[in-house]
Design a protein around this motif. Structure first.
Motif, PDB file in Angstrom:
ATOM      1  N   LEU A  41       0.842  -1.193   0.000  1.00 41.60           N
ATOM      2  CA  LEU A  41       0.000   0.000   0.000  1.00 41.60           C
ATOM      3  C   LEU A  41       0.876   1.241   0.000  1.00 41.60           C
ATOM      4  O   LEU A  41       0.603   2.220  -0.695  1.00 41.60           O
ATOM      5  N   LEU A  96      -0.051   1.668  -3.633  1.00 40.28           N
ATOM      6  CA  LEU A  96      -1.425   1.288  -3.978  1.00 40.28           C
ATOM      7  C   LEU A  96      -2.443   2.069  -3.150  1.00 40.28           C
ATOM      8  O   LEU A  96      -3.614   2.104  -3.482  1.00 40.28           O
ATOM      9  N   ALA A  97      -1.984   2.680  -2.059  1.00 39.60           N
ATOM     10  CA  ALA A  97      -2.855   3.598  -1.316  1.00 39.60           C
ATOM     11  C   ALA A  97      -2.410   5.010  -1.669  1.00 39.60           C
ATOM     12  O   ALA A  97      -1.223   5.261  -1.826  1.00 39.60           O
ATOM     13  N   LEU A 104      -7.600   3.952  -1.797  1.00 43.09           N
ATOM     14  CA  LEU A 104      -6.785   3.198  -2.751  1.00 43.09           C
ATOM     15  C   LEU A 104      -6.667   3.932  -4.084  1.00 43.09           C
ATOM     16  O   LEU A 104      -7.547   4.699  -4.455  1.00 43.09           O
ATOM     17  N   ARG A 105      -5.596   3.644  -4.769  1.00 42.19           N
ATOM     18  CA  ARG A 105      -5.350   4.245  -6.079  1.00 42.19           C
ATOM     19  C   ARG A 105      -6.371   3.706  -7.084  1.00 42.19           C
ATOM     20  O   ARG A 105      -6.667   2.511  -7.096  1.00 42.19           O
ATOM     21  N   ALA A 144     -10.765  -2.628  -3.355  1.00 41.41           N
ATOM     22  CA  ALA A 144     -10.821  -2.838  -1.910  1.00 41.41           C
ATOM     23  C   ALA A 144     -10.954  -4.322  -1.549  1.00 41.41           C
ATOM     24  O   ALA A 144     -10.380  -4.771  -0.556  1.00 41.41           O
ATOM     25  N   VAL A 197      -7.555  -5.874  -1.393  1.00 41.28           N
ATOM     26  CA  VAL A 197      -6.770  -5.427  -0.246  1.00 41.28           C
ATOM     27  C   VAL A 197      -7.268  -6.112   1.027  1.00 41.28           C
ATOM     28  O   VAL A 197      -6.476  -6.628   1.827  1.00 41.28           O
ATOM     29  N   HIS A 217     -12.895   1.672  -3.325  1.00 38.85           N
ATOM     30  CA  HIS A 217     -11.521   2.171  -3.221  1.00 38.85           C
ATOM     31  C   HIS A 217     -11.194   2.699  -1.842  1.00 38.85           C
ATOM     32  O   HIS A 217     -10.352   3.581  -1.699  1.00 38.85           O
TER      33      HIS A 217
END
Lengths: 318, 530
Positions: free
Chosen positions: B93, B106-107, B123-124, B137, B140, B174
């Motif tokens: 992340l 990724l975050a 999140l991206r 999401a 993750v 996200h």
């Protein structure tokens, strides 16, 4: 001859079974906990215990052995704990690679050492004999991590002439493959040359002084015939036994050479398996090496029998 | 490149100050680092980032040497080689830079609430896995649940004991929310633990066969004891990266062939090497050494629940016997910072104040006499065959001798030592860096910690540690850290004589390679000069 061969094959089967029992017994006392080795020193203890249960390493050794044996009987050699991959294809790939290196080494070494041994013995105490005896002994006494590094420094780094990594790129042609094998093969030759050379030289000297040689010479046979048919034939017998006994080591024991030249063969694999207590992999590698070792000895015995009429006729007499 | 909005609004003051004005602070850092490098015994050592000057160029390929790898399943992953391979294909992340600022990966942003007990990560958008599916999401949540699920044996579970499966929830496609058992002020750093890469929600444990991540490189092939081959991910979310077309990571069982292959040019980068192994190449003009500050250290632990180390004065006496600057010079050629018997390294943003302990044999003898050992005592010291540990143990034997302590060395194979390292009464253990100081403090010195090898119990320390873990403000953490460090220096459950620095090496022409506290390898930033 057939009975001799059949008996040897049966013995090979027994050897493999005994070897697998021994290996299983020994791995049981190897230090370290499999789950801990895989997950690392800082993984929580319950994760380690769970992994051990998953892998089945917490079961009694006899049950694990019977499990493994029934697997092998069905052609399944199990999965490596550490690499998480099937053992059989990995072992076969590595064994092929190790055999390539060992055979390349022998193809260069045997003619060189035997020819040098014969030449030295014919002029015992001459300049050639003395220089080669001293130099080869010096190289033979050096461990492979010294000669190997020396070769890499000279040919790989200073001269930049040869690749120092023995594994050729994917899809390389035969010439590239050979170029990549030159340095490790050179290292093997330097390591074993003295041994074979001295063995050949000593038995040549003995055979040259033997009664049958004198008889052959007095019969008026040409020098060439005497050497090829009478002297060499007898002098090579101990050399062949020595080569046969070295095969197992040449295939399974080249950990240092394999590591140094980044040529992962079965030697590196079994070393990894032993230090990581990867039992399915360790047993698989050991079996493969035992098999090659036994085959090597069998081949040497057969060759010995062919060259030595006493063995051949002895067998027939029974 | 990095926007202020990408950063946590709360906490990480060093991270903030370092990153918001990245250009300036990086230059300032370089200035400081180069003066340091001047005084360094290792000539030719470049400070991190010094190789990143010119404009990046696309194309080319590189071969990188890493130590041995075992499993490359991210869930079980533990070997240095395996971590380096997985990091090119799957992503975290966030990413901790060499100066410990956090780079959004990724975050894109993260925010604590309820005093640091709940953390919400944005999140991206537009990130795709290598099989073309979008990352969201669900992936993750599944990735973190997989790691902390007690049904899966993952080392990550031990790194994040405060995170339970039920605490991880999707807010929208996200946004992900982590609800922790207790407040953790530096939680984003924990998501950078090496196992915590984001994998598809339906990942089946077969990474070697089906390596699907979001990373800059696609894993084309992996072979045990050989290495991995990668090619550029043309669909990477950061369209400017990676620069390389192809990448090969080769695993090496021992360091010497690595160094030889670097010298011959067969490989171009060595991901990590020890000071001793770097000796052969320190004067090679074609090779640059890159140094990174780290929190790696050695703990010489003394069992506080057993004689003779149950008396604090005996432990203090041992600590007083060490000539630390001499150890740093002798064992590591100056490539380390002197330590003061606590694990909060100078690299951490929490700056610790306190008087440095100096060698003092006379006082050590007096303390031993007061504790009832006027003649000293014999003791077995356990350690393992790894890096400079055997030499450290031999130095311990020499340095404790003047005080009358007769050390008997037990240098064991690694696997054997790690079977009983928390049981021995006197043991020397290597600790690698963690991105936050709280992690090392909690794992090695909390009363209930599994790896508390000194079996040391201190209620005031535990109370301070709980506050330290929860505290989002770095200045406050600095104060709490100083108090904890004072307790550790006084009680000495373990002698911590120095903090190692990390080294990596590259042939000239390799650009953009940075060092790393955790020896993480970020090849997306690296390019080759023609």
């Amino acid at each position: 001859m057939l009975r001799f061969f059949g008996r040897r094959l049966l013995l090979l089967g027994v050897t493999l079974v005994v070897a697998s029992v021994l290996i299983f017994a020994i791995t049981n006392v190897l230090p370290g906990d499999v789950g801990r080795i895989i997950l690392g020193p800082f993984a929580p203890q319950d994760a380690v215990a769970r992994l051990n249960a998953e892998l089945g390493t917490d079961r009694p050794i006899v049950i694990r052995y019977v499990d493994w044996l029934t697997g092998v009987a069905r052609g399944d050699w199990g999965r490596s704990y550490a690499f998480d991959t099937a053992v059989f294809p990995l072992v076969v790939e590595r064994l092929g690679r190790s055999l390539t290196l060992a055979v390349s080494g022998l193809v260069v070494l045997v003619p060189l050492a035997v020819a040098a041994g014969v030449a030295a013995a014919r002029r015992e105490g001459g300049i050639f004999d003395r220089v080669l005896s001293t130099v080869s002994l010096a190289f033979g006494a050096l461990p492979e991590f010294v000669t190997g590094v020396f070769l890499i420094l000279v040919f790989g780094i200073w001269l930049g002439a040869l690749p120092i990594q023995a594994l050729p790129p994917d899809g390389a042609g035969p010439l590239t493959v050979i170029a990549h094998l030159v340095l490790p093969v050179g290292c093997l030759v330097l390591l074993l040359f003295a041994y074979l050379f001295r063995m050949t030289r000593a038995s040549m000297i003995e055979a040259l002084a033997a009664d049958y040689t004198r008889t052959a010479e007095l019969k008026g046979l040409p020098q060439r015939t005497v050497i090829w048919h009478h002297v060499l034939r007898n002098a090579l017998l101990p050399t062949i036994t020595v080569i046969g006994a070295q095969i197992g080591w040449l295939v399974g024991g080249l950990v240092v050479v394999e590591t140094l030249f980044k040529y992962p063969g079965i030697g590196s694999l079994i070393h990894f398996a032993a230090t990581n207590k990867d039992i399915p992999l360790l047993v698989g590698c050991s079996l493969a090496i035992t098999f090659v070792f036994a085959l090597g000895n069998l081949a040497a015995d057969l060759l010995y029998a062919i060259l030595n009429p006493r063995v051949r006729h002895g067998r027939h007499a029974h | 490149m990095v926007k202020r909005t990408d950063l946590s609004p709360l906490g990480f003051s060093t991270a903030n100050s370092a990153v918001t004005t990245l250009g300036v602070s990086r230059r300032r850092f370089l200035a400081g680092a180069s003066t340091l490098a001047l005084g360094c015994a290792l000539s030719g050592v470049a400070p991190w980032g010094a190789l990143a000057q010119a404009t990046p160029k696309r194309g080319g390929s590189l071969k990188v040497a890493v130590p041995a790898a075992t499993s490359i399943d991210p869930v079980k992953l533990n070997s240095s080689g395996g971590i380096a391979i997985v990091q090119q294909t799957a992503e975290y992340l966030v990413y901790a830079e060499p100066d410990l600022s956090l780079r959004p990966v990724l975050a894109t942003s993260w925010e604590p609430s309820e005093g640091g007990k709940v953390w919400t990560f944005k999140l991206r958008q537009g990130v795709k896995f290598h099989d073309g599916r979008p990352m969201g999401a669900d992936d993750v949540v599944a990735s973190f649940q997989r790691l902390v699920d007690p049904a899966n044996a993952s080392p990550a579970a031990g790194a994040m004991p405060f995170l339970k499966k039920e605490g991880i929830a999707k807010v929208d496609d996200h946004t992900v929310r982590f609800t922790l058992d207790r407040p953790i002020g530096t939680f984003p750093y924990f998501t950078h633990t090496y196992n915590c890469v984001i994998l598809p929600a339906d990942y089946a444990g077969n990474f070697a066969e089906k390596p699907i991540g979001t990373g800059p490189f696609k894993l084309v092939s992996y072979r045990p004891q050989e290495g991995a081959k990668f090619e550029r991910n043309t669909d990477y979310w950061d369209q400017t990266k990676p620069y390389l077309d192809r990448l090969e990571i080769q695993t090496f069982e021992s360091p010497q062939p690595m160094v030889l292959a670097l010298q011959s040019g067969d490989i171009q980068v060595v991901q990590q090497l020890s000071y001793i192994d770097a000796q052969a190449i320190r004067n090679d003009s074609k090779i640059a050494l890159i140094q990174a500050d780290a929190a790696d250290h050695r703990q010489l632990c003394m069992r506080t629940d057993m004689k003779p180390f149950d008396d604090k004065r005996v432990r203090q006496a041992v600590a007083l016997c060490f000539d630390r600057p001499a150890m740093v010079r002798g064992l590591l050629g100056g490539l380390a910072d002197v330590g003061n018997d606590h694990p909060i390294a100078p690299i951490y943003p929490e700056k610790i104040k306190g008087a440095q302990r100096q060698a003092n044999i006379a006082q050590a003898k007096k303390l031993l006499a007061d504790a009832g050992y006027p003649q000293g005592f014999p003791i077995d010291l356990y350690t393992h065959q790894y890096l400079e540990l055997p030499q450290y143990a031999a130095l311990t034997q020499q340095m404790l001798a003047p005080a009358g302590i007769k050390v008997n060395l037990k240098v064991e194979p690694t696997n054997l030592y790690y079977n009983h390292w928390t049981e021995v009464s006197f043991g020397l253990t290597d600790w690698t860096s963690r991105p936050v100081a709280a992690q090392i403090l909690a794992q090695s010195f909390r009363s209930t910690a599994e790896w508390n090898a000194a079996h040391w119990k201190s209620e005031p320390f535990d109370a301070l540690l709980a506050k330290f873990e929860a505290e989002p403000d770095v200045a406050q953490r600095g104060k709490l850290g100083t108090e904890m460090a004072a307790i550790l220096t006084d009680e000495v459950p373990a002698v911590i004589a120095y903090f190692n620095k990390n080294l990596r090496a590259a042939r000239t022409g390799v650009q953009g390679l940075t060092g790393s506290m955790s020896n993480y390898l970020d090849m997306a930033q690296v390019w080759v000069e023609s």
